[in-house]
Every structure is written in C-alpha cells, then in structure tokens.
Design a protein around this motif. Sequence first.
Motif, PDB file in Angstrom:
ATOM      1  N   GLY A  21      25.094  56.362  60.847  1.00 45.47           N
ATOM      2  CA  GLY A  21      25.881  55.442  61.666  1.00 45.47           C
ATOM      3  C   GLY A  21      25.486  54.005  61.426  1.00 45.47           C
ATOM      4  O   GLY A  21      24.373  53.720  60.987  1.00 45.47           O
ATOM      5  N   PRO A  22      26.399  53.082  61.695  1.00 45.57           N
ATOM      6  CA  PRO A  22      26.074  51.679  61.485  1.00 45.57           C
ATOM      7  C   PRO A  22      25.106  51.153  62.541  1.00 45.57           C
ATOM      8  O   PRO A  22      25.075  51.635  63.671  1.00 45.57           O
ATOM      9  CB  PRO A  22      27.431  50.999  61.631  1.00 45.57           C
ATOM     10  N   ILE A  23      24.331  50.182  62.148  1.00 43.32           N
ATOM     11  CA  ILE A  23      23.512  49.457  63.115  1.00 43.32           C
ATOM     12  C   ILE A  23      24.447  48.701  64.049  1.00 43.32           C
ATOM     13  O   ILE A  23      25.432  48.109  63.602  1.00 43.32           O
ATOM     14  CB  ILE A  23      22.583  48.465  62.368  1.00 43.32           C
ATOM     15  N   VAL A  24      24.146  48.747  65.330  1.00 52.13           N
ATOM     16  CA  VAL A  24      24.991  48.062  66.313  1.00 52.13           C
ATOM     17  C   VAL A  24      24.163  47.099  67.144  1.00 52.13           C
ATOM     18  O   VAL A  24      22.918  47.180  67.163  1.00 52.13           O
ATOM     19  CB  VAL A  24      25.714  49.085  67.236  1.00 52.13           C
ATOM     20  N   LEU A  25      24.852  46.208  67.829  1.00 47.93           N
ATOM     21  CA  LEU A  25      24.202  45.315  68.790  1.00 47.93           C
ATOM     22  C   LEU A  25      24.676  45.734  70.172  1.00 47.93           C
ATOM     23  O   LEU A  25      25.886  45.823  70.415  1.00 47.93           O
ATOM     24  CB  LEU A  25      24.591  43.858  68.519  1.00 47.93           C
ATOM     25  N   VAL A  26      23.724  46.018  71.061  1.00 43.53           N
ATOM     26  CA  VAL A  26      24.075  46.449  72.415  1.00 43.53           C
ATOM     27  C   VAL A  26      23.894  45.255  73.346  1.00 43.53           C
ATOM     28  O   VAL A  26      22.788  44.714  73.457  1.00 43.53           O
ATOM     29  CB  VAL A  26      23.164  47.616  72.864  1.00 43.53           C
ATOM     30  N   SER A  27      24.972  44.832  73.963  1.00 40.48           N
ATOM     31  CA  SER A  27      24.866  43.706  74.901  1.00 40.48           C
ATOM     32  C   SER A  27      24.941  44.236  76.328  1.00 40.48           C
ATOM     33  O   SER A  27      25.578  45.263  76.604  1.00 40.48           O
ATOM     34  CB  SER A  27      25.951  42.660  74.626  1.00 40.48           C
TER      35      SER A  27
END
Length: 186
Positions: A21-27
């Motif tokens: 899976g892609p790296i994501v940014l969790v806000s």
Amino acid sequence: MPKYTKNDFPTWNVRRFLEPGPIVLVSSAYQADTNIMTMGWHMVMEFSPALVTCLISGANHSFEMIRKSRQCVINLPTVDLAEAVVRIGNCSGRNVDKFSEFGLTPKPGTLVRSPLIDECYANFECRLADSGWVNKYNLFVFEVVKAHVAASPKFPKTIHYRGDGEFMISGTETAKYRRLFRPGML
Ligand SMILES: Cc1cc2nc3c(=O)[nH]c(=O)nc-3n(C[C@H](O)[C@H](O)[C@H](O)COP(=O)(O)O)c2cc1C
C-alpha cells in the motif's frame, strides 16, 4: 516461470515484502490542535462500508488525538511530497505545527473536523468504526465516509515504503491481466 534460490529471512522483517500500500499522511484534529503523521501500516478490510485499518503507535501524538476525536483523514501524497512525508514522520505534533512547518494547506472536511491536506492527490474522511483493537494492538478500524480524489492523472505516482529508508515509486501500469478476472473479482 522464475526460479529463485532462497535464504532464511528474519520474520520480523517480512514487512519489507508485504507492504504494497502507498504511504499516507493521516491528519487529525482534537480541540484546538491539528496534526499530521506519516503512515505505512494500513489495510483495506471491506468494500462497503469502506473499512480501513490503521496501526497508529501509542507513542504518537496522533494516537490520543484520533482516539479521543474518533476521526481522521487519510491523505494520499505523491512522490512530489516525498521529502515532506519523511520529515513529517520524523517529528511530533507535540512540539511542531506540521501544517505550517511543511507549508501544507488544511482544508475543511465535509463530514469530519479533521483537516484535509489540499496538496495530496486524494483525501479520505474517516470515522472510527471499531475501537475494539486499539488497546491491544494500537489498531484503529475506520470507515471512509467521504472520499475526494483528483480528476487526473488517472494513476498518481505514489510512494511505497520498503523499510530501511528505501521507497518504491509506483511505476508501470498494465491491464494485461484484466481478462483473467471473473467480473465479480475486478
Ligand atoms: C515512511 C514512514 C512510515 C511510517 N509508518 C508508520 C505507521 O504505520 N504507524 C505509526 O504509528 N507510525 C508510523 N511512522 C512514524 C510516524 O509517522 C511518526 O512517529 C510521527 O512522527 C508521529 O507524529 P505525531 O507524534 O505528531 O503523531 C512512519 C514514519 C515514516 C517516515
């Protein structure tokens, strides 16, 4: 068919092969605070409702913010943001305002208070669907309740973590195997 010579491999590091899976940014947002963390450990669990599990370490500032607000946004960055993605993962919202530090634009969500990161290709607004594994595994089961996806390009250049400071950038696309799928499996 390829033939491989194989060696014993440490089980603790099999993640290097199983993290497609892609790296994501969790806000996130809690009270007056907003924050962002970098995350690689996530998994799709169900189509509808759209369930996604996320492993958020209890040591992260984001952990308590998300546990208490019961919401977050999963943002999909492209390779253009790779440097910020790593830097965001190397500091804590306890002492840094990551939106201003990294020049990212918080955009109001539709269904959650957590801000969307405007510079990301896609933003998935999430509500906590099941907190049953949070205490034991730091595992949050979210339902994506609203999804915002860029109209183009069709295939964004996402980044995928291989561990040990190495990334894979999504590359060649093919529909060559599409005819092999049963329609229900597409
Ligand atoms: C490439 C990369 C992937 C990461 N994946 C995760 C992850 O899946 N889960 C997690 O808890 N932390 C992960 N981290 C670490 C967090 O992003 C890091 O601890 C972050 O600084 C936490 O920020 P916070 O304290 O503001 O919440 C990752 C970091 C990087 C650079």
